[in-house]
Design a protein around this motif. Structure first.
Motif, short mmCIF file in Angstrom:
data_model
loop_
_atom_site.label_atom_id
_atom_site.label_comp_id
_atom_site.label_asym_id
_atom_site.label_seq_id
_atom_site.Cartn_x
_atom_site.Cartn_y
_atom_site.Cartn_z
N TRP A 12 0.83 -1.22 0.00
CA TRP A 12 0.00 0.00 0.00
C TRP A 12 0.85 1.25 0.00
CZ3 TRP A 12 -4.84 0.53 -1.35
CH2 TRP A 12 -5.66 -0.58 -1.30
N PHE A 14 3.76 1.60 -1.47
CA PHE A 14 4.23 1.82 -2.83
C PHE A 14 3.09 2.31 -3.74
CE2 PHE A 14 7.93 -0.62 -1.59
CZ PHE A 14 8.93 -0.02 -2.32
N LEU A 15 1.88 1.84 -3.46
CA LEU A 15 0.74 2.22 -4.30
C LEU A 15 0.18 3.59 -3.95
CD1 LEU A 15 0.83 -0.48 -5.57
CD2 LEU A 15 -1.47 -0.98 -4.77
N PRO A 17 1.04 6.76 -4.00
CA PRO A 17 0.98 7.91 -4.91
C PRO A 17 -0.17 7.77 -5.90
CG PRO A 17 3.21 7.06 -4.80
CD PRO A 17 2.34 6.11 -4.04
N TRP A 18 -0.32 6.57 -6.43
CA TRP A 18 -1.38 6.39 -7.42
C TRP A 18 -2.75 6.56 -6.78
CZ3 TRP A 18 -5.52 3.09 -8.03
CH2 TRP A 18 -6.23 3.29 -9.21
N VAL A 19 -2.94 6.03 -5.57
CA VAL A 19 -4.25 6.15 -4.92
C VAL A 19 -4.60 7.62 -4.71
CG1 VAL A 19 -5.57 5.62 -2.83
CG2 VAL A 19 -4.07 3.89 -3.83
N VAL A 20 -3.61 8.39 -4.21
CA VAL A 20 -3.85 9.83 -3.99
C VAL A 20 -4.17 10.52 -5.32
CG1 VAL A 20 -2.76 12.00 -3.30
CG2 VAL A 20 -2.40 9.93 -1.94
N GLY A 21 -3.36 10.23 -6.35
CA GLY A 21 -3.57 10.84 -7.66
C GLY A 21 -4.92 10.45 -8.26
N PHE A 22 -5.30 9.19 -8.06
CA PHE A 22 -6.59 8.74 -8.59
C PHE A 22 -7.74 9.52 -7.95
CE2 PHE A 22 -10.27 5.87 -8.11
CZ PHE A 22 -10.60 5.72 -9.45
N ALA A 24 -7.51 12.49 -6.46
CA ALA A 24 -7.42 13.93 -6.72
C ALA A 24 -7.63 14.30 -8.18
CB ALA A 24 -6.07 14.46 -6.24
N PHE A 25 -7.22 13.41 -9.10
CA PHE A 25 -7.23 13.81 -10.51
C PHE A 25 -8.11 12.94 -11.41
CE2 PHE A 25 -3.19 15.61 -8.98
CZ PHE A 25 -3.48 16.94 -9.24
N THR A 26 -8.74 11.91 -10.86
CA THR A 26 -9.63 11.11 -11.69
C THR A 26 -11.01 10.97 -11.05
OG1 THR A 26 -7.72 9.88 -12.48
CG2 THR A 26 -9.86 8.97 -12.99
N PRO A 29 -12.45 14.51 -9.70
CA PRO A 29 -12.92 15.33 -10.82
C PRO A 29 -14.14 14.77 -11.54
CG PRO A 29 -10.55 15.23 -10.84
CD PRO A 29 -11.00 14.31 -9.74
N MET A 30 -14.24 13.42 -11.63
CA MET A 30 -15.40 12.85 -12.32
C MET A 30 -16.68 13.20 -11.58
SD MET A 30 -13.99 9.19 -13.69
CE MET A 30 -15.48 8.67 -14.54
N PHE A 32 -17.07 15.64 -9.40
CA PHE A 32 -17.17 17.09 -9.47
C PHE A 32 -17.80 17.51 -10.81
CE2 PHE A 32 -14.33 21.18 -9.47
CZ PHE A 32 -15.43 21.94 -9.12
#
Lengths: 300, 271
Positions: A12, A14-15, A17-22, A24-26, A29-30, A32
């Protein structure tokens, strides 16, 4: 801590960054955007909820109709010609022997050209009066059209231009072709199959997975076509010309509504309509593929 | 006979693909009266176009911006995607499969859907007119590169990692001093691909960059096209000189890193 708990914790971490980015940015936003699409929002005043009004407006907006028509028309022309040309080039490259590397490089170079530079070049190469494309057609007695000003020929002109960047698809096909087992061709030749029949019964089934993949990916990309058309026909160019309408693709319209008119709610609704169109087309393609695509060594 | 036909076709293809480059460079060296003449060689020869466009617009600033944004975007995408890919490849834990499915699903999501809300996020953070949005999202990894690097890590011999683990190496050590060096070819693929993507992108700079001093090269080139091209001053020789300047670095990088580009394209093929 047990070994498996420690492993889970490390995984978890290692993962993360992707979870946070998902979020915040996927995913964020969807959600929103879905909510925004139900509002009027111009970034000056707070959003006001208007229900489905944006969607109603989009469905009756003439420019949305034009943009959708242009985009689907372009895609219907661009994807098949891209695939056929890429397949032809890949078959040719396979016969190039030791010179294959040279030709592959040459084919791939246009992919490296910034699309804006490409747009500037092709505005002149496709020029109706003195462009090199029409000069070439003239050698064979053809009178070429006004690719960049005649509304009927603007989209075909953009397709012609897009063929110059076919290299990345051709490289994929080349890789797929080299994986088709030679014994199959030998068997077909023993049966007396013509080159054409070999193509239909050996080559095409052998690479159908790659063809399917490129059709889906190219279609999704093509429905979002933006850069070349925008660089050529929009931006600071003063008048909303006939050329502009003929090259008004969906994402260009969306971009103008969002960042030109600052209609963020309406633009969000437009985005979801595009998403729906892409999803429907992709589902149809997946359904069709079940009938025609063979995967090597997998369930068919 | 068949061989001859194939070679004839290859020559035609070669000319068709090389000609526009030749034309670009040649036309960019012609004077205004001859820029449309399609002559193979520029006569009269006017290299002054390059000097003129270089003085008219801040090309050097734009190139610098593109290099900085490109390196930040490529570096961030490579480091973060490698980290996440290693997590997926090396550790077993509940939820991993579902999560990887979500990663793959995001590859299918059209960029247009998140274009507006992500802009509003950067706006809320006060960064909507800076270069930060052009690269910072890469700090969280990107689905396609995670997929690609996971394939690389899965291809590494597992026993070596297990042995190191028994010897007491931490997960971070396994990642930095064993996995990363071994996955170098994959890391290069990701880096050059993202560098190319940043070098050629127009839509993000159009959305985020307002000040010409912040423009990347494609955004600057669009400004050159608007000013000197159609509907502008009609000085196409300047547009073409700037286009040639924008094209050459990527072509050179491609010639150096060819193998990696081609491999990247081929691995894009999700099997």
């Amino acid at each position: 801590m047990t070994v498996s708990a420690r492993e889970a914790r490390a995984g978890w971490l290692f993962l993360s960054p992707w979870v946070v980015g998902f979020l915040a940015f996927t995913a964020g936003p969807m959600l929103f955007s879905l909510w925004l699409s139900l509002t009027h929002y111009d970034m000056l005043k707070p959003p006001t909820v208007v229900g489905l009004e944006n969607y109603r407006e989009a469905l009756s907006d003439e420019r949305v109709g034009t943009a959708l028509y242009n985009t689907v028309f372009y895609t219907a022309l661009h994807v098949p010609s891209q695939i056929v040309l890429a397949l032809g080039l890949a078959s040719l490259l396979r016969r190039a022997g030791r010179a294959g590397g040279f030709f592959r490089t040459l084919l791939y170079l246009p992919v490296m050209t910034p699309p804006v530079a490409l747009a500037a070049m092709f505005l002149l190469l496709l020029n109706g009066q003195n462009g090199a494309v029409n000069e070439f057609l003239g050698w064979f007695g053809f009178q070429g059209p006004n690719w960049t000003t005649d509304p009927v020929w603007i989209k075909p002109g953009l397709v012609v231009m897009s063929l110059w960047t076919v290299g990345s698809t051709a490289v994929l096909y080349l890789a797929a072709l080299t994986r088709v087992p030679l014994e199959r061709y030998e068997a077909a030749q023993l049966d007396g199959a013509s080159p054409w029949r070999q193509f239909w019964h050996v080559t095409l089934p052998g690479i159908s997975g790659t063809v399917y993949f490129t059709v889906v990916v190219n279609t999704i990309a093509s429905l979002q076509v933006f850069t070349e058309a925008y660089a050529m026909f929009f931006g600071a160019r003063a008048k909303a010309s006939a050329e502009g309408d003929a090259a008004l693709f969906y994402v260009i319209h969306l971009f103008q509504e969002a960042f030109g008119s600052l209609r963020m709610g309406y633009a969000s609704a437009l985005a979801w309509l595009l998403f729906a169109v892409i999803a429907v087309i992709t589902v149809v393609q997946v359904r069709l593929s079940r009938r025609y695509v063979h995967y090597e060594g997998e369930r068919s | 006979m068949k061989r001859v036909a194939a070679w004839a076709a290859l020559v035609v293809v070669a000319v068709a693909f090389a000609y526009p480059f030749w034309w670009l460079v040649s036309a960019s060296l012609k004077d205004r009266a001859h820029v449309f003449d399609n002559a193979l060689l520029p006569r009269p020869f006017s290299p002054g176009n390059y000097v003129e466009v270089w003085q008219a617009v801040p090309l050097l600033t734009w190139i610098g911006n593109s290099v900085a944004v490109g390196l930040a975007a490529a570096g961030a995408a490579t480091a973060a995607s490698a980290l996440v890919a290693f997590g997926f490849a090396m550790f077993r834990f509940p939820g991993r499969g579902v999560l990887f499915g979500v990663v793959l699903a995001t590859m299918m999501l059209p960029a247009a859907v998140t274009m507006v809300p992500v802009y509003l996020e950067w706006h809320a953070l006060g960064l909507a007119t800076t270069q930060v949005p052009l690269w910072a999202q890469n700090l969280f990894g990107s689905a396609f590169y995670i997929f690609l690097l996971r394939q690389f890590f899965l291809g590494l011999p597992r026993e070596v990692f297990d042995a190191a683990k028994v010897d007491g190496a931490s997960s971070w050590r396994l990642f930095t001093s064993m996995a990363l060096p071994l996955a170098r070819p994959g890391l290069i693929v990701v880096f050059v691909f993202e560098l190319k993507a940043a070098w050629t992108d127009l839509i993000k700079p159009l959305i985020y960059l307002r000040e010409p001093e912040l423009y990347t090269l494609p955004r600057g080139l669009k400004a050159v096209l608007d000013r000197f091209g159609e509907g502008g001053e009609q000085q196409w020789e300047l547009v073409l000189a700037a286009s040639a300047i924008a094209t050459v670095p990527m072509v050179l990088l491609f010639l150096v890193a060819q193998r990696h580009f081609v491999r990247g394209t081929v691995t894009q093929h999700v099997e």
